[in-house]
Structures are given as structure tokens and as C-alpha cells.
Write a protein that holds these residues in place. Sequence first.
Motif, PDB file in Angstrom:
ATOM      1  N   TRP A 379       0.839  -1.197   0.000  1.00 40.33           N
ATOM      2  CA  TRP A 379       0.000   0.000   0.000  1.00 40.33           C
ATOM      3  C   TRP A 379       0.872   1.244   0.000  1.00 40.33           C
ATOM      4  O   TRP A 379       2.112   1.151   0.033  1.00 40.33           O
ATOM      5  N   ASP A 380       0.235   2.432  -0.041  1.00 42.61           N
ATOM      6  CA  ASP A 380       0.969   3.684  -0.209  1.00 42.61           C
ATOM      7  C   ASP A 380       0.899   4.618   0.998  1.00 42.61           C
ATOM      8  O   ASP A 380       1.886   5.267   1.332  1.00 42.61           O
ATOM      9  N   ASP A 381      -0.248   4.710   1.619  1.00 41.64           N
ATOM     10  CA  ASP A 381      -0.502   5.742   2.616  1.00 41.64           C
ATOM     11  C   ASP A 381      -0.202   5.230   4.026  1.00 41.64           C
ATOM     12  O   ASP A 381      -0.769   4.212   4.454  1.00 41.64           O
ATOM     13  N   PRO A 382       0.668   5.923   4.787  1.00 44.04           N
ATOM     14  CA  PRO A 382       0.939   5.504   6.166  1.00 44.04           C
ATOM     15  C   PRO A 382      -0.316   5.425   7.022  1.00 44.04           C
ATOM     16  O   PRO A 382      -0.372   4.646   7.987  1.00 44.04           O
ATOM     17  N   ALA A 383      -1.342   6.208   6.680  1.00 45.08           N
ATOM     18  CA  ALA A 383      -2.587   6.156   7.442  1.00 45.08           C
ATOM     19  C   ALA A 383      -3.287   4.804   7.318  1.00 45.08           C
ATOM     20  O   ALA A 383      -4.156   4.476   8.128  1.00 45.08           O
ATOM     21  N   ASP A 384      -2.898   4.027   6.313  1.00 47.22           N
ATOM     22  CA  ASP A 384      -3.520   2.727   6.086  1.00 47.22           C
ATOM     23  C   ASP A 384      -2.704   1.573   6.666  1.00 47.22           C
ATOM     24  O   ASP A 384      -3.005   0.403   6.407  1.00 47.22           O
TER      25      ASP A 384
END
Length: 456
Positions: A379-384
Motif C-alpha cells: 500500500w501507499d498511505d501511512p494512514a492505512d
Amino acid sequence: MSAGGQAGELELVRRGDPGYEEVRAGMVWNARKPARSPEVIVRAADERDVARAVRLARSAGMPVAVRAGGHNWIGCSLREGGMLIDLSRLRGCAVDAASGTAVVGPAVTGRELAAALAGRDLAFPVGHCGSVAVGGYLTSGGLGWNPGAWGPACGGVVGVEAVTADGELVRCDERDNADLFWAARGAGAGLFAVVTRFRLALRRAPAVIVRSAYVFALEEVERVASWVEEVAAVLPAPVELSVIVGTQADGSGRKVVSVTATCFAGSREEAGRSLEAFAACPWAGRALERTREEPVGFDALLDASDGVWRHGDRCAADTLWSERGLAAVLPPLARELARAPSDRSLVLASPAPAGPGRGAADMAFSVLGSSYVVGYAIWDDPADDAANEGWLRTAMDGVAPLGSGHYIAETDLLAGPDRVRRSFAPAAWERLGRLRGRWDPDGVFAPFPREAWRSG
């Protein structure tokens, strides 16, 4: 960079020095960086630097960890405290075509080694992802290309040079320091020495590489997995079968099961004969896509893998060996893949992935099943982070009862206290313990990761 002072001519970067955090983060290829921080990072220029660094760590009571390419999914080389020895400058690569051997440094990547062998009629089972350095790959076993014919990559290591816990450089092979040589072929992050050079026995390069493939809807996973088991039993050794459960590459977002046969052959005619059983798939008419005997170069194989695992991605992985076969293991993982938070996550599976010499007694590397699966969250987003890490844990925990062990190079060693032990055959695990007591009685080298150093 030479921040933090020098010990003789050693290049040291200490915690708290200007630029330390940039260097620390650069030790891990994954964009998902663990929070663990060594006290000092040594950027070795050669094996003499490595020996001096080990002696310095020994005298200072700092446990040593080692990094070659930094590809390990959990950032295994980053420990809390102690010394990290960075081998990324040890990039020598000398090929002797006459003897069919090569001597390579631990930071040489699979792509670089393959390029050095191109045009010489020689090959080596480098990793599927070309950006992986050979250091961690070979010391962990090495599940690479053409395993049915070439076996695990560490089986092609015929000698190493290593720095011991005393800071001495020794040569190891089947005659000299044979027990350390045994450990260097499979002990992975728990190796109690630093390998600074590998001597490799090369293979004759295939005249052609031919690839055939099917893409099926996810709902076909049970019949596809059963057929893969059947066809794997009759395909010639130089045909590598792989199965990917993931998202179709046409932008539709559809979840699919892709089955690829990669044949390493002496001619197109031989490849055609070798792929006959694969071409006779009884479910071919249900395929969404089909590729028939497409010639590919080795670079193209590496390009395809590098396109899946890209630098800068956030990645997590976990592995499972199983004696139950893909027909048992793959369907539950496919159901979990359908619920993955990221469309880029996937499950990779292979029947009989290690080839000849299964359970060989002359290496620590342990083949622990007849089939092998890896779950990758990408994945790409640290929030995920939490969602994707949680998905992977749920998926792999769900098939854990079907498993017989893990692969030390890619499994999540922090997922449970038994992960390290279950990455080795019982006899190999016991022997590693005895050899650690002999070669590193004072604990200079940091042992396998423990729950105690989970801090990120």
C-alpha cells in the motif's frame, strides 16, 4: 558521510549525529520503516572494515547486526541499540567463465549478477526480484528462478569468506570451517558471522526462456489450485510454476487467479514439449486471458517482479510452508484477498518451490513443505498501515493450522515467539544453537529477533 567521529578510518554514524536519521531510514528498502535505532552504524568499505567493526563492537559490548541490501520486510537488520554494519559498498563481482564460478560481494544485486553473466552462457538462480542483494538472499537460502532444475540458491554457494565474532576473516567451504559454511547457507538473520564474499558455482544458461500463462476469475480458485497440483507432478523440472491471487492488471479491479509456467530450455522445440501438459489445461476455456509460449529474456522476468514490488512502497509479508498442498491452502487465502484493503496486495503460491536436494543435510536452509505461499500487503498511505497489517495477519493466521513452517527470509519473525524455530527443521535448529555456542559464545552477534525488540 562521516558524522559522529572516526575509529581509525572506520566511517561511523552515531545516534544523535546530524544526518543519522536519514542514514538509519536508508538501511531499509521498505517505505514502512521500523522505529528501532542502532547506537552506531558502520559503513564498511571492505572486509577489513568489517573485521575492525566487529572487534570494536566486541570491545564495547555492542551486539552486531548486519545489512546488505535492506530488503527484509520487517527491517530485520535494524535492532534497538548495538551496532549495524552496512555492507552496501561490498559490491565486487568477478566471473571466471572458464571454471564456471563467480566471486561476489554481499551487496551485489540479483540483476547485477545476472547482467554480469549475460553473454557468457552462464546463469545463477538469483531472486525473482532483481533489486534484492545476494547477501541476505543467499544466507537465508534463496528461493529463486528455475528452482526445479537449479534448486535453492544457497546450494550454488561453494565457499564464503566471513568475519567471525573474534573479528577474524576466515574461509569456509565443505573442507575448511565446514560447520560455519553449513550455517552460512540458510541461517539468515541469525548467522553468527558476517559473510563478506560468496563463491558461486554457476549454471549453464538456458538457450531460451518461454512463458505460458492463464488468468482465471477468483471464483475458479479451487479447481485451479487442484489442477496446479496435478500438472506440477508431471511437468519437467525446468518448468517453474507460480500462482498469484491478486487484482487483474487491466484496470477493472477484478480479483483473479493467475497461473504462470516459465520454462528454461535448450530450444523452442524442447520448451514446447515441456509445456504440453500445461497447454492441455482442462479449464483453458474458462480463462479470462491466455498467453501461449511467449519467449522472454531474463531481464523481462526481473522487470515483471520489480514492477510488483517497487521501491517506496509500504510492504508487509508473511510465509507458510505446507504439506497439505495448494488445493487446501490457496482457497481460504483467496477469500481473504477479496477483502484486502489495498488492490495491490496479493498472495503468491508455488508447488514444490525448492527443487532438488529437499531437506539437504549440508545446509541450514530447511524445506518444510511440498507447497509454499506468501501473503503480501502492499500500500501507499501511512494512514492505512493498521488496516493492511491487520488484513495480512488475519489472512495468514487463518491458514496457520495448515502449515508446517515458515521461510526465514520473508516470514514475519515478530508475529510470534515460535516463528524463528519453525523456520528450520528440528535438527537444523538444534545444530544452529550448538554452533552459535561454539562460534559466538559471548553473543557478539545479535541473535534472531525476539519479541523484546519489537519497538516499531
